[in-house]
Design a protein around this motif. Structure first.
Motif, PDB file in Angstrom:
ATOM      1  N   GLY A 194       5.064   1.088  -5.469  1.00  0.00           N
ATOM      2  CA  GLY A 194       6.179   1.240  -6.395  1.00  0.00           C
ATOM      3  C   GLY A 194       5.686   1.565  -7.791  1.00  0.00           C
ATOM      4  N   ASN A 195       6.582   2.094  -8.590  1.00  0.00           N
ATOM      5  CA  ASN A 195       6.259   2.408  -9.984  1.00  0.00           C
ATOM      6  C   ASN A 195       7.561   2.604 -10.738  1.00  0.00           C
ATOM      7  N   MET A 196       7.473   2.614 -12.073  1.00  0.00           N
ATOM      8  CA  MET A 196       8.688   2.772 -12.864  1.00  0.00           C
ATOM      9  C   MET A 196       8.359   3.314 -14.235  1.00  0.00           C
ATOM     10  N   THR A 197       9.393   3.904 -14.845  1.00  0.00           N
ATOM     11  CA  THR A 197       9.356   4.343 -16.233  1.00  0.00           C
ATOM     12  C   THR A 197      10.586   3.756 -16.910  1.00  0.00           C
ATOM     13  N   ALA A 198      10.869   4.192 -18.125  1.00  0.00           N
ATOM     14  CA  ALA A 198      12.064   3.731 -18.816  1.00  0.00           C
ATOM     15  C   ALA A 198      13.319   4.439 -18.307  1.00  0.00           C
ATOM     16  N   GLU A 199      13.157   5.436 -17.454  1.00  0.00           N
ATOM     17  CA  GLU A 199      14.308   6.187 -16.936  1.00  0.00           C
ATOM     18  C   GLU A 199      14.572   5.945 -15.460  1.00  0.00           C
ATOM     19  N   SER A 200      13.519   5.693 -14.702  1.00  0.00           N
ATOM     20  CA  SER A 200      13.702   5.581 -13.250  1.00  0.00           C
ATOM     21  C   SER A 200      12.628   4.679 -12.649  1.00  0.00           C
ATOM     22  N   GLY A 201      12.845   4.323 -11.391  1.00  0.00           N
ATOM     23  CA  GLY A 201      11.873   3.533 -10.652  1.00  0.00           C
ATOM     24  C   GLY A 201      11.884   3.956  -9.201  1.00  0.00           C
ATOM     25  N   ARG A 202      10.768   3.706  -8.526  1.00  0.00           N
ATOM     26  CA  ARG A 202      10.726   4.069  -7.104  1.00  0.00           C
ATOM     27  C   ARG A 202       9.995   2.991  -6.323  1.00  0.00           C
ATOM     28  N   LEU A 203      10.417   2.848  -5.071  1.00  0.00           N
ATOM     29  CA  LEU A 203       9.736   1.994  -4.113  1.00  0.00           C
ATOM     30  C   LEU A 203       9.458   2.818  -2.865  1.00  0.00           C
ATOM     31  N   ASP A 204       8.301   2.574  -2.272  1.00  0.00           N
ATOM     32  CA  ASP A 204       7.946   3.200  -0.999  1.00  0.00           C
ATOM     33  C   ASP A 204       8.109   2.154   0.098  1.00  0.00           C
ATOM     34  N   PHE A 205       8.795   2.518   1.159  1.00  0.00           N
ATOM     35  CA  PHE A 205       9.092   1.587   2.253  1.00  0.00           C
ATOM     36  C   PHE A 205       8.449   2.045   3.553  1.00  0.00           C
ATOM     37  N   SER A 206       7.882   1.086   4.272  1.00  0.00           N
ATOM     38  CA  SER A 206       7.409   1.331   5.628  1.00  0.00           C
ATOM     39  C   SER A 206       8.533   0.953   6.570  1.00  0.00           C
ATOM     40  N   LEU A 207       9.201   1.944   7.138  1.00  0.00           N
ATOM     41  CA  LEU A 207      10.415   1.694   7.900  1.00  0.00           C
ATOM     42  C   LEU A 207      10.126   1.389   9.370  1.00  0.00           C
TER      43      LEU A 207
END
Length: 235
Positions: A118-131
Motif C-alpha cells: 500500500g501507499n498514499m499521497t495527499a490526494e489518493s491511496g492504494r492497497l494491493d490485495f491477494s484475492l
C-alpha cells in the motif's frame, strides 16, 4: 511517553528546542511531524526562530538505528543545539494524509482479503490485495460501501496491546508484506468502532465522517490474483 503526533494528531503548533542539526537532519526535543512509515508520507512544516526567521522542513524521516526523528530542512542553514523554535505543521497536507489513511482502513473492511502492499499521497491511496480464487472486485460496490462507512461517522480510537497478545490474534494483522514489531511490549492498534481493529502506526481521524466523499479511481491487475485498488478524495 507517546510522541506528540500520537498524543494529538490534530495539534498544529509546538514550541520546542534544537537537539542537533547536521547533514543527517534536524533533531528536535519534541515534534509534531510524523516520519515516513507504513505507507504514509513524512510531514512537512515551517520552523520559526525567535528573530522571526523561518526554515522550511520538506520531509521527515526516522533514523533506523537511533530511532531519532530527522527533519529534512531546505537550504544550508544549521541551527545550534538549544535554539528555541516554533514548529508549524503543514496542516492541510497532514489532514489529507489522515483522511486517506483512515479511508484505507475502510477499504480493507470492504475488501476482505490479505493486503500485500500500500501507499498514499495527499490526494489518493492504494492497497494491493491477494484475492481468494474466484473473487472479483466490483468498482461501484466498493465505492458505495466505503462511502457508506464514511457516512456512518464511526469513532476511530487508539488501543494498545503487546506483541505477545497480538501473536495470539493473527487475524488482526492484515498486511502480508509487513509484520508488526511483535518483539515490542506495546503495539498500537487502530479501532474503527464495530468494523475494524488492526495494528497501525499512522495518524488517523477521530471519526470516519471526516474522510469526506471518495471515489475508486481505478482497479489494476498486479498479478494472477493480486489487485490494486486506488481511492481518491473527491474534495
Amino acid at each position: 511517553m507517546p510522541e506528540q503526533f500520537y498524543q494529538d494528531p490534530y495539534q498544529t503548533r509546538l514550541a520546542t528546542r534544537v537537539l542537533r542539526h547536521d547533514d543527517a537532519g534536524l533533531v528536535l526535543e519534541d515534534t509534531l511531524c510524523y516520519p515516513l512509515g507504513g505507507g504514509q508520507p513524512g510531514d512537512s512544516a515551517t520552523l520559526t526562530l525567535a528573530d522571526g526567521a523561518t526554515l522550511r522542513i520538506a520531509d521527515t524521516r526516522r533514523d533506523r538505528e537511533t530511532r531519532a526523528i530527522l527533519h529534512q530542512t531546505e537550504g544550508d542553514v544549521r541551527l545550534v543545539p538549544g535554539t528555541e523554535v516554533t514548529l508549524d505543521l503543514d496542516w492541510d497536507r497532514r489532514y489529507r494524509h489522515m483522511r486517506i489513511h483512515t479511508c484505507m482502513h475502510l477499504l480493507g473492511v470492504v475488501i476482505k482479503a490479505g493486503v500485500t502492499g500500500g501507499n498514499m499521497t495527499a490526494e489518493s491511496g492504494r492497497l494491493d490485495f491477494s484475492l481468494p480464487e474466484g473473487m472479483e472486485l466490483d468498482k461501484d460496490h466498493i465505492e458505495a460501501e466505503v462511502n457508506r462507512l464514511v457516512a456512518a461517522d464511526l469513532p476511530v480510537t487508539v488501543k494498545m496491546t503487546s506483541g505477545e497478545a497480538l501473536q495470539a490474534q493473527p487475524e488482526l494483522i492484515r498486511t502480508m508484506s509487513v509484520t508488526p514489531p511483535l518483539h515490542l511490549p506495546e503495539i498500537r492498534l487502530i479501532e474503527i468502532e464495530g468494523v475494524d481493529l488492526q495494528p497501525c502506526g499512522g495518524t488517523h481521524l477521530a471519526r470516519t465522517g471526516e474522510v469526506g466523499r471518495v471515489r475508486v479511481k481505478k482497479i489494476e491487475n498486479k498479478g494472477a490474483r493480486n489487485k490494486r485498488v486506488v481511492l481518491e478524495l473527491v474534495d
